[in-house]
Design a protein around this motif. Sequence first.
Motif, PDB file in Angstrom:
ATOM      1  N   ASP A 124      47.340  29.773  40.887  1.00  0.00           N
ATOM      2  CA  ASP A 124      48.135  30.705  40.075  1.00  0.00           C
ATOM      3  C   ASP A 124      47.218  30.959  39.091  1.00  0.00           C
ATOM      4  O   ASP A 124      46.612  30.313  38.304  1.00  0.00           O
ATOM      5  N   GLY A 125      47.337  32.619  38.706  1.00  0.00           N
ATOM      6  CA  GLY A 125      46.869  33.160  37.166  1.00  0.00           C
ATOM      7  C   GLY A 125      45.329  33.406  37.552  1.00  0.00           C
ATOM      8  O   GLY A 125      44.671  33.972  36.580  1.00  0.00           O
ATOM      9  N   LEU A 126      44.589  33.376  38.632  1.00  0.00           N
ATOM     10  CA  LEU A 126      43.123  33.599  38.968  1.00  0.00           C
ATOM     11  C   LEU A 126      43.098  34.979  39.466  1.00  0.00           C
ATOM     12  O   LEU A 126      44.108  35.352  40.236  1.00  0.00           O
ATOM     13  N   VAL A 127      41.999  35.825  39.068  1.00  0.00           N
ATOM     14  CA  VAL A 127      41.871  36.884  39.727  1.00  0.00           C
ATOM     15  C   VAL A 127      40.443  36.652  40.633  1.00  0.00           C
ATOM     16  O   VAL A 127      39.582  36.010  40.214  1.00  0.00           O
ATOM     17  N   PRO A 128      40.268  37.228  41.870  1.00  0.00           N
ATOM     18  CA  PRO A 128      39.163  37.129  42.638  1.00  0.00           C
ATOM     19  C   PRO A 128      38.104  37.702  41.907  1.00  0.00           C
ATOM     20  O   PRO A 128      38.020  38.750  41.350  1.00  0.00           O
ATOM     21  N   LEU A 129      36.773  37.145  42.151  1.00  0.00           N
ATOM     22  CA  LEU A 129      35.735  37.420  41.451  1.00  0.00           C
ATOM     23  C   LEU A 129      34.234  37.111  42.183  1.00  0.00           C
ATOM     24  O   LEU A 129      34.026  36.153  42.464  1.00  0.00           O
ATOM     25  N   PRO A 130      33.785  38.337  42.920  1.00  0.00           N
ATOM     26  CA  PRO A 130      32.604  38.040  43.655  1.00  0.00           C
ATOM     27  C   PRO A 130      31.704  37.570  42.970  1.00  0.00           C
ATOM     28  O   PRO A 130      31.267  37.625  41.617  1.00  0.00           O
ATOM     29  N   ILE A 131      30.724  36.497  43.672  1.00  0.00           N
ATOM     30  CA  ILE A 131      29.885  35.736  42.694  1.00  0.00           C
ATOM     31  C   ILE A 131      28.811  36.663  42.321  1.00  0.00           C
ATOM     32  O   ILE A 131      28.093  36.326  41.253  1.00  0.00           O
ATOM     33  N   HIS A 173      37.062  27.836  36.962  1.00  0.00           N
ATOM     34  CA  HIS A 173      37.967  28.710  36.954  1.00  0.00           C
ATOM     35  C   HIS A 173      38.215  29.213  35.697  1.00  0.00           C
ATOM     36  O   HIS A 173      39.505  29.200  34.953  1.00  0.00           O
ATOM     37  N   VAL A 174      37.291  29.595  34.900  1.00  0.00           N
ATOM     38  CA  VAL A 174      37.673  30.486  33.772  1.00  0.00           C
ATOM     39  C   VAL A 174      37.114  31.574  33.989  1.00  0.00           C
ATOM     40  O   VAL A 174      37.795  32.682  33.360  1.00  0.00           O
ATOM     41  N   MET A 175      35.905  32.144  34.435  1.00  0.00           N
ATOM     42  CA  MET A 175      35.627  33.329  34.479  1.00  0.00           C
ATOM     43  C   MET A 175      36.534  34.299  35.496  1.00  0.00           C
ATOM     44  O   MET A 175      36.762  35.231  35.094  1.00  0.00           O
ATOM     45  N   ASP A 176      37.505  33.598  36.241  1.00  0.00           N
ATOM     46  CA  ASP A 176      38.479  34.240  37.138  1.00  0.00           C
ATOM     47  C   ASP A 176      39.644  34.175  36.600  1.00  0.00           C
ATOM     48  O   ASP A 176      40.603  34.440  37.215  1.00  0.00           O
ATOM     49  N   ALA A 177      39.929  33.469  35.465  1.00  0.00           N
ATOM     50  CA  ALA A 177      41.095  33.293  34.796  1.00  0.00           C
ATOM     51  C   ALA A 177      41.128  34.162  33.485  1.00  0.00           C
ATOM     52  O   ALA A 177      42.259  34.525  32.881  1.00  0.00           O
ATOM     53  N   THR A 178      39.883  34.777  32.975  1.00  0.00           N
ATOM     54  CA  THR A 178      39.984  35.587  31.844  1.00  0.00           C
ATOM     55  C   THR A 178      39.586  36.966  32.390  1.00  0.00           C
ATOM     56  O   THR A 178      39.793  37.458  33.619  1.00  0.00           O
TER      57      THR A 178
END
Lengths: 505, 68
Positions: free
Chosen positions: A459-466, A419-424
């Motif tokens: 909380d704070g994450l954005v959806p990110l297709p694989i 949960h880094v790529m979907d938090a930045t």
Amino acid sequence: MTAVDQDGVRVLALGRDVVVDALFDGRRIWSFWVRRDTGPARALRRRVDWPRAMRPHLRGTSQVTLREHVSGRTLWDGEIAFGDESRRVTFVDRQGQEISLDKSDRFSPTFSVRTEADLAPLLDAMGDLLDLLGREGVAAFPAYGTLLGAVREGQFLGHDSDADLGYVSAASNPVDVVVESFRLQRAAARAGFDTYRYSGTAFRVRVIESDGTARGLDVFGGFLDHGRLYLMGEVGVDFRDDWIHPLGTTTLAGRSFPAPARPEKLLEAMYGPSWRVPDPAFKFETSAHTQTLLNQWFRGTSTHRREWERRAALRRRRPVPGGASKLARTVARREPAGTHVLDIGAGRGRDALWLAGKGLTTTAYDYVPGQLRRAAETAAERSVPLDVRELNLDEWRSVLSEGARLSRLPGRRAILARHVMDATDDFGRRSLARLGSMALRGGGRMYVETWTGEGAGEDGLVPLPIARVRRVLEAHGARIVSSKEVPPGDRGNTGSVGRVVAQWE
Amino acid sequence: MGVKWTSRGRTSELEARVKMLEADMAELRRHHLRLAELADVVQELLIPMADQDRERIDAAIASFQASL
């Protein structure tokens, strides 16, 4: 006429807009403009509720006074009971300091409650920092509220909560101005100041006042180009160099400080032509164009950091939860003994602590490293080695210098990025992949987990297709070893989860 | 180009071009900060690294990171 109750204030708004202070037991807590900050009520009245930040404090009884800030005229005065607790309403922070709302509607120990002795360390730090900046070739001066207080009142503004310095660089383009600001921060850090960068041309020095209160001393850079002055973070106006240089002097709290040659010109640029009239509820009305320019030139190295800091502050005191994520267990199972695990975006350090406990050399990185303090303490108590470091994926200097440092360390490495790529943001995702390409060259693997958009993400994450995760890693030289997506509900996940393992040859 | 613009077509074409120019300007402006970052890294780290003295390189990286 004017009425005040547990919920808020109703005032009669006739004629010009005026700023009003709300005092509780005689002390100013909040200020508002009777038109600008209120909504319509019955007849000619306007109403405004107590600000959200105030509500947790509103327990007990208080003598509430509404007073026009400039004329001093009392509009309302009376005793109000907030709830039925038999106590006085108090506004104090955890350290027991009296606090009030500043212009950003945040509670802090504003200058009005500080004694001369409290402020001496801040005034000393201002003098020391101005001297240091001078030695570095920059003629700085008190700016914004600090300049306004000095010129108008000879004191800090009572409702202000930090001190500001500013300078107009000899450089005339944003690149040189930013490079200079980096150099100035380095000089301040070397001199022992505790520094923190906000943007390409603003940093803060943390000063501890004599009673332990932490106060921010901000250093804002600016430049003049073809008769136009840009000063971080609110000024973009036509201006003349001889209104700044050579610097004159002003007096603040009995001490002499440098000031622009024509301080009234800069104050007008900052606060408008009515800067001489006190306004404790002042809000900047910086033009959209100036904001755009300053954002695009200088900002972008601390995206959403304040929100992450706020979240971290709320959880600071809680113990680090036990156990580990599925991804951390996978790393421990698949990586050979002796692998150095870099846990990027380690949060409170749960996985890092668990991995270190398993005997893996572990470094925990976070954008907000303060939230790893508890994990570092726990590791020390358990005699488990755990290295904690700051990493800002929105700043190339952070990523490149850490990549350079890591590339010089011997041994096999792996990156855990849960949960880094979907938090930045996009920039941060590319930075993570770039760090992988620097730190993992020679066969190291990166283990990535993201929320892919189905169900509820944390909380704070954005959806990110694989597929986007794979693309950014491949664009930075990685080979995808495995890639899979699991739907919500699997092993207690509330959202769909993508897991990608990538390797750099 | 042989195209006869209606005024509405002309307006939306100009709107699209303004939008594109704004995006181009934003992109160029954002390069200032990143160029400054690269200049700083090169000045502070690349030069100590070039002399290949291990201790000086470690010290340069540590000092650089202490002021971020």
